[in-house]
Design an enzyme around this catalytic site. Structure first.
Site, mmCIF file in Angstrom:
data_model
loop_
_atom_site.group_PDB
_atom_site.id
_atom_site.type_symbol
_atom_site.label_atom_id
_atom_site.label_comp_id
_atom_site.label_asym_id
_atom_site.label_seq_id
_atom_site.Cartn_x
_atom_site.Cartn_y
_atom_site.Cartn_z
ATOM 1 N N ARG A 256 0.764 -1.188 0.190
ATOM 2 C CA ARG A 256 -0.128 -0.160 0.025
ATOM 3 C C ARG A 256 0.768 1.164 0.062
ATOM 4 N NH1 ARG A 256 -3.482 -2.637 -1.462
ATOM 5 N NH2 ARG A 256 -5.616 -3.232 -0.836
ATOM 6 N N ASP A 280 3.993 -0.057 -7.345
ATOM 7 C CA ASP A 280 2.563 -0.232 -7.888
ATOM 8 C C ASP A 280 1.418 0.315 -7.194
ATOM 9 O OD1 ASP A 280 0.774 -1.657 -9.861
ATOM 10 O OD2 ASP A 280 0.408 -2.993 -8.050
HETATM 11 P P1 NAI Z 1 -1.514 -11.438 4.552
HETATM 12 O O1 NAI Z 1 -2.594 -10.742 5.542
HETATM 13 O O2 NAI Z 1 -1.544 -12.736 4.108
HETATM 14 O O3 NAI Z 1 -0.013 -10.966 5.158
HETATM 15 C C1 NAI Z 1 0.576 -9.877 5.673
HETATM 16 C C2 NAI Z 1 1.679 -10.016 6.483
HETATM 17 O O4 NAI Z 1 2.332 -8.929 6.767
HETATM 18 C C3 NAI Z 1 1.273 -10.675 7.723
HETATM 19 O O5 NAI Z 1 1.932 -12.079 7.802
HETATM 20 C C4 NAI Z 1 1.427 -9.734 8.807
HETATM 21 O O6 NAI Z 1 1.702 -10.615 9.990
HETATM 22 C C5 NAI Z 1 2.570 -8.932 8.068
HETATM 23 N N1 NAI Z 1 2.869 -7.597 8.811
HETATM 24 C C6 NAI Z 1 1.991 -7.048 9.707
HETATM 25 N N2 NAI Z 1 2.648 -6.121 10.161
HETATM 26 C C7 NAI Z 1 3.960 -6.234 9.660
HETATM 27 C C8 NAI Z 1 5.183 -5.177 9.859
HETATM 28 N N3 NAI Z 1 5.066 -4.091 10.670
HETATM 29 N N4 NAI Z 1 6.322 -5.857 9.465
HETATM 30 C C9 NAI Z 1 6.219 -6.707 8.566
HETATM 31 N N5 NAI Z 1 5.242 -7.632 8.469
HETATM 32 C C10 NAI Z 1 4.103 -7.265 8.679
HETATM 33 O O7 NAI Z 1 -1.982 -10.184 3.387
HETATM 34 P P2 NAI Z 1 -1.284 -10.550 1.822
HETATM 35 O O8 NAI Z 1 -2.435 -11.171 1.024
HETATM 36 O O9 NAI Z 1 0.076 -11.128 1.781
HETATM 37 O O10 NAI Z 1 -1.342 -9.167 1.248
HETATM 38 C C11 NAI Z 1 -0.281 -8.166 1.841
HETATM 39 C C12 NAI Z 1 -0.453 -6.855 1.235
HETATM 40 O O11 NAI Z 1 -0.515 -6.654 -0.173
HETATM 41 C C13 NAI Z 1 -2.115 -6.187 1.681
HETATM 42 O O12 NAI Z 1 -2.326 -5.772 2.760
HETATM 43 C C14 NAI Z 1 -2.314 -5.331 0.465
HETATM 44 O O13 NAI Z 1 -1.996 -4.184 1.141
HETATM 45 C C15 NAI Z 1 -1.487 -5.727 -0.649
HETATM 46 N N6 NAI Z 1 -2.137 -5.983 -1.783
HETATM 47 C C16 NAI Z 1 -1.757 -5.348 -2.790
HETATM 48 C C17 NAI Z 1 -2.308 -5.800 -4.411
HETATM 49 C C18 NAI Z 1 -1.896 -4.731 -5.438
HETATM 50 O O14 NAI Z 1 -2.771 -5.128 -6.333
HETATM 51 N N7 NAI Z 1 -0.903 -4.250 -5.615
HETATM 52 C C19 NAI Z 1 -3.191 -6.752 -4.390
HETATM 53 C C20 NAI Z 1 -3.621 -7.512 -3.020
HETATM 54 C C21 NAI Z 1 -2.852 -7.000 -1.908
#
Ligand code: NAI
Length: 354
Positions: A256, A280
């Site tokens: 994000r 992105d």
């Molecule tokens: P997820 O919920 O599976 O994983 C997020 C991980 O980040 C978790 O393991 C969590 O413990 C960790 N985390 C939380 N706070 C943290 C910190 N301070 N430092 C390090 N790690 C931390 O989410 P997923 O599916 O992997 O997606 C990640 C992010 O990607 C989403 O939150 C979203 O913002 C973004 N995203 C972007 C897309 C795009 O089109 N560019 C599409 C889908 C998601």
């Protein structure tokens, strides 16, 4: 429909439960591809109204007469808008995305609005796009494409580096971060990661080493952001973080926009601490992305400055944009809404909780 199905009190939930013969869903901010994939997944008892405007103070009235709304990343669901939705009798929001930083969860809870998201839909789509940014920035294929089309076959300025054996740092090892790390391992990179909830079994199997954030910043030659945007991660990459990084580091953000302090990134690019930036997502993207603005005067000076750097590559939030991901998003969104309409409990993993 289960009104207020986000409630944790089962008795209250039951009291508010009723099934719907027809559930009318207002889908905000739709594009042709949303209509195509949602229509393909749609089934009884759902009826979709596809609305082009995004949800915001001026458009919330369009939700009138519907039982639920379906939103995307840049639809705004702040406190006032959630109150308006509740007044219109809407107690279900289906997000056709993973992140939910655009929703005021405390106001949603207060107004008994249940939020569902798509927790995982082809994490490969985003992880592979992060690599598209890495490869383009490294081997400058975007520049080579333009050069060769002009008959310029010179190599000056296109020098890249071998990715094999580079140290790649992954911030956030959830669904996407883990796939990203595995792809990096496939390219022969040394992969280090940080996450407040480390997945050590996976890391041992994948050959990934967990580090503290400070260590990751100091060791990595490529850093990729895969954590959610929360109060704790807002501007996670700021002046102090850049100061800890290696000179010439490559930073990739498909998470994000708000994870990076843009002003600090511009400073780091000017000082050459930051050698490459692939984005992105952008912290002010809500007013810009997903629309053709090529004939408008860009008012965002920071984005304009970023795009003057030859070592910055911006894509307009397209990480999720693959056929497989859009199908999965539509199917999960429809499944959550159908369950709510039938008075059943949607997949618990889709529920967004505070
Ligand atoms: P997820 O919920 O599976 O994983 C997020 C991980 O980040 C978790 O393991 C969590 O413990 C960790 N985390 C939380 N706070 C943290 C910190 N301070 N430092 C390090 N790690 C931390 O989410 P997923 O599916 O992997 O997606 C990640 C992010 O990607 C989403 O939150 C979203 O913002 C973004 N995203 C972007 C897309 C795009 O089109 N560019 C599409 C889908 C998601």
């Amino acid at each position: 429909m289960v009104l207020g199905s986000g409630l944790d009190n089962p008795a209250k939930q039951k009291e508010l439960s009723r099934t719907l013969d027809l559930m009318k869903v207002a889908v905000f901010g739709t594009k042709s591809y949303d209509r195509r994939f949602i229509s393909a997944a749609a089934c009884q008892p759902l009826e979709f109204t596809f609305l082009e405007p995004r949800l915001g103070p001026d458009t919330v009235a369009l939700a009138e007469g519907h039982d639920a709304v379906c939103l995307f990343v840049n639809d705004r669901a702040d406190g006032q808008i959630l109150e308006s939705l509740a007044e219109l009798g809407i107690h279900t929001i289906a997000l056709r995305c993973n992140g939910f930083n655009n929703i005021d969860l405390s106001v949603a809870e207060k107004n008994e609005i249940a939020i569902y998201r798509v927790p995982a839909y082809s994490p490969h789509a985003v992880a592979e796009h992060a690599f598209a940014l890495i490869f383009s920035l490294n081997r400058k294929t975007h520049r080579a494409y333009n050069r060769t089309r002009e008959g310029n076959f010179e190599l000056e300025g296109l020098l890249g580096f071998d990715l094999v054996e580079r140290t790649v740092g992954v911030i956030g090892t959830g669904e996407i971060g883990r796939v990203f790390a595995q792809i990096a391992r496939g390219f022969g990179c040394k992969v280090i990661a940080c996450d407040p909830h480390p997945n050590t079994c996976w890391a041992d199997e994948a050959g990934v080493l967990y580090r503290e954030l400070e260590e990751l910043l100091a060791e990595s030659e490529v850093i990729s952001l895969h954590c959610p945007l929360t109060a704790a991660t807002h501007h996670l990459i700021n002046d102090a973080a850049f100061a800890q990084m290696r000179d010439g580091v490559m930073l990739i953000n498909t998470g994000r926009g708000g994870l990076i302090d843009t002003t600090a990134a511009i400073r780091a690019l000017k000082s050459k601490r930051l050698g490459y930036l692939g984005m992105d997502v952008y912290e002010e993207e809500a007013e810009l992305f997903f629309e053709d603005r090529s004939l408008q005067i860009l008012q965002d000076d920071e984005l304009a400055r970023l795009m003057t750097f030859p070592n910055v590559l911006v894509t307009g939030h397209q990480g999720f944009f693959t056929t497989q991901a859009l199908s999965a998003i539509a199917e999960t969104t429809v499944a959550s809404l159908v369950a709510v309409a039938r008075g059943e409990t949607p997949d618990e993993r889709c529920r967004v909780k505070r």
